[in-house]
Design an enzyme around this catalytic site. Structure first.
Site, short mmCIF file in Angstrom:
data_model
loop_
_atom_site.label_atom_id
_atom_site.label_comp_id
_atom_site.label_asym_id
_atom_site.label_seq_id
_atom_site.Cartn_x
_atom_site.Cartn_y
_atom_site.Cartn_z
N HIS A 92 -1.54 2.49 5.50
CA HIS A 92 -0.48 1.69 6.12
C HIS A 92 -0.85 1.32 7.55
O HIS A 92 -0.65 0.19 7.98
CB HIS A 92 0.83 2.47 6.13
CG HIS A 92 1.26 2.93 4.78
ND1 HIS A 92 1.47 4.24 4.45
CD2 HIS A 92 1.46 2.24 3.64
CE1 HIS A 92 1.80 4.34 3.19
NE2 HIS A 92 1.79 3.14 2.66
N ASP A 126 6.72 -1.27 6.78
CA ASP A 126 6.01 -1.53 5.51
C ASP A 126 6.83 -0.96 4.36
O ASP A 126 8.05 -0.86 4.45
CB ASP A 126 4.57 -1.01 5.58
CG ASP A 126 4.48 0.45 5.93
OD1 ASP A 126 5.17 1.25 5.27
OD2 ASP A 126 3.74 0.80 6.86
#
Ligand code: BUP
Length: 468
Positions: free
Chosen positions: A18, A115
């Protein structure tokens, strides 16, 4: 407000898969569009070496705040990664709120970007009047699944893994239930509940930036971008967003692997790596070692210790932290010249970009997949966790840039099978057609990012909105 640059706050879920694409997004905003950025980073434990090196190399215009680690000690030992990560995000919200208060006292914040698992933070962003966005670090097929998850949940009471037919969502590659993200295969698990929770909240975003491009997923992108449903976020395919070079200068070629590659023939080496979270069982690691050797092809393998629970307690090296200790006896000596082994971490981008590298045996994480495509290297898909099985199905059956080995009835991929797929990928015939297709996609990736390319145009749309 005394500011010239528009400011964006990014709140990534813990994990390198991420952090890396989100810092790349930040770099693009800073270098090409004159933004300034704050990364607010929730943490579970002390930052890893890899994380530290990413943060150390950030340009001045990207500042970061490491939030106090949250404790997950009250969670059961077998809690799934998605559950742990989601709880960590929720527990970090009070810290996030403090930081946003501080930042908004001196700056107007144009957007707040999360995210996959950060949707609970939307409420905090809204309190401060900051428009929430998602950067989706997986592909559009996976996004379509999550956007449809709530209605699938309501319309199908069984387990998705028992679906009699592959799931056919609009524009998507038909997906057998057994290939779906593992937490979606067990509705009783907390991780399923978390997926459903986040997926239902995706519609609260103003927009979703997806790390994919039209050459990879034209039909699902067409569906997602066709007439915007009222109340649904705008979808922006902005990929491939990948690192330009390996993330750690200090690690760079400490092992000598790039120098070794310099001395190998063109496209002759298979790069083997299972990503930052990927672990094989001990038994599987041994099969891989023999399979690579048997193939007769050159290989560069990032070796990690096998998953602890799979190591036979009677093995004398059971407690070792040196991954090479788990290789078959005499292995290093036998493969000398043919194989090069790197412990733990390698400069992946430089390896994939190297002319001697001919293919990538990969866990099929989406970042690694995009990196391979950007570098024009076809793949052997060896999915392990998260949405990697879905990626593998797409890569093999739809995009046509990979081969997938078949496990035996116990789930083990045997040495003969490994050797077989390596020979396919690195050989002529089918291997050549995979290489040709990947090369075309490499060109496509460069095209969509060029001035009038589709991903660049999508990116500019978002940037313009944030600059208003
Ligand atoms: Br391992 C490894 N060197 O040795 P993930 C990874 N990386 O540069 P993905 C290295 O880390 P999922 C290594 O290039 C990628 O950009 C790699 O890797 C780099 O992510 C990044 O965690 C992250 O394997 O898989 O491929 O998206 O997120 O599904 O775990």
């Amino acid at each position: 407000y005394h500011q010239t640059k528009p400011h964006v706050v990014i709140f990534p879920t813990p994990g390198m898969g991420h952090l890396i694409p989100l810092t790349e997004l930040a770099k693009q905003l800073v270098h090409h569009h004159n933004f300034s950025i704050t990364l607010i980073l929730p943490t579970i434990g002390p930052p890893s070496m890899a994380m530290k090196s990413v943060l150390d190399q950030l340009p001045e215009t990207i500042s970061y705040i490491l939030l106090s680690p949250v404790s997950l000690d009250d969670q059961p030992k077998d809690a799934k990664g998605e559950t742990r990560i989601s709880i960590a995000m929720v527990r970090s919200l009070p810290y996030l709120s403090e930081e946003l208060k501080r930042i908004t006292s001196s700056k107007r914040v144009a957007a707040f970007v999360i995210d996959l698992f950060g949707t609970d933070a939307f409420d905090v962003a809204n309190e401060f009047g900051i428009p929430p966005y998602i950067f989706f670090p997986c592909n559009a097929n996976v996004l379509q699944l999550l956007l449809n998850l709530s209605s699938l949940h309501e319309s199908y009471s069984g387990e998705f893994k028992d679906l009699p037919q592959p799931l056919c969502l609009p524009g998507c590659v038909p997906m057998p239930g057994t290939e779906l993200i593992p937490p979606l295969q067990d509705k009783k698990d907390d991780a399923y509940m978390w997926f459903l929770h986040h997926a239902r909240r995706y519609s609260l975003a103003e927009g979703i930036l997806v790390n994919t491009f039209v050459d990879l997923e034209s039909s699902v992108l067409k569906e997602l971008m066709a007439e915007k449903q009222p109340g649904m976020p705008t979808i922006y395919p902005v990929g491939p967003i990948t690192s330009r070079s390996s993330i750690d200068k200090d690690f760079d070629d400490a092992s000598g692997c790039l120098q070794w590659l310099d001395n190998q023939p063109l496209e002759s080496v298979l790069y083997v790596s299972f990503g930052s979270f990927g672990f094989l069982s001990y038994e599987q690691m041994i099969e891989l070692a023999y399979g690579l050797e048997m193939s007769g092809h050159r290989f560069l393998w990032v070796v990690k210790c096998p998953a602890a629970a799979t190591i036979d307690a009677s093995l004398s090296k059971q407690m070792s932290t040196d991954p090479f200790d788990f290789l078959p006896d005499g292995y290093l000596h036998r493969i000398n010249g043919l194989g090069f082994l790197v412990p733990l971490w390698a400069p992946q981008i430089q390896i994939l970009n190297h002319g001697s590298t001919g293919g990538f045996l990969s866990h099929s994480g989406w970042n690694s997949t995009l990196e391979s495509i950007v570098c024009g290297k076809p793949m052997i898909t060896w999915p392990l966790y998260a949405e990697q099985r879905m990626n593998a199905v797409m890569l093999v059956e739809d995009i046509g840039v990979a081969v997938r080995p078949k496990p035996d009835e116990n789930g083990l991929i045997g040495r003969e099978e490994i050797s077989r797929v390596v020979k396919i990928l690195m050989g002529g015939g089918e291997g050549k057609s995979l290489r040709d297709k990947t090369r075309k996609l490499k060109e496509g990736a460069a095209r969509v990012l060029s001035e009038d390319g589709s991903s660049n145009i999508s990116f500019l749309e978002v940037v313009d909105k944030w600059k208003q």
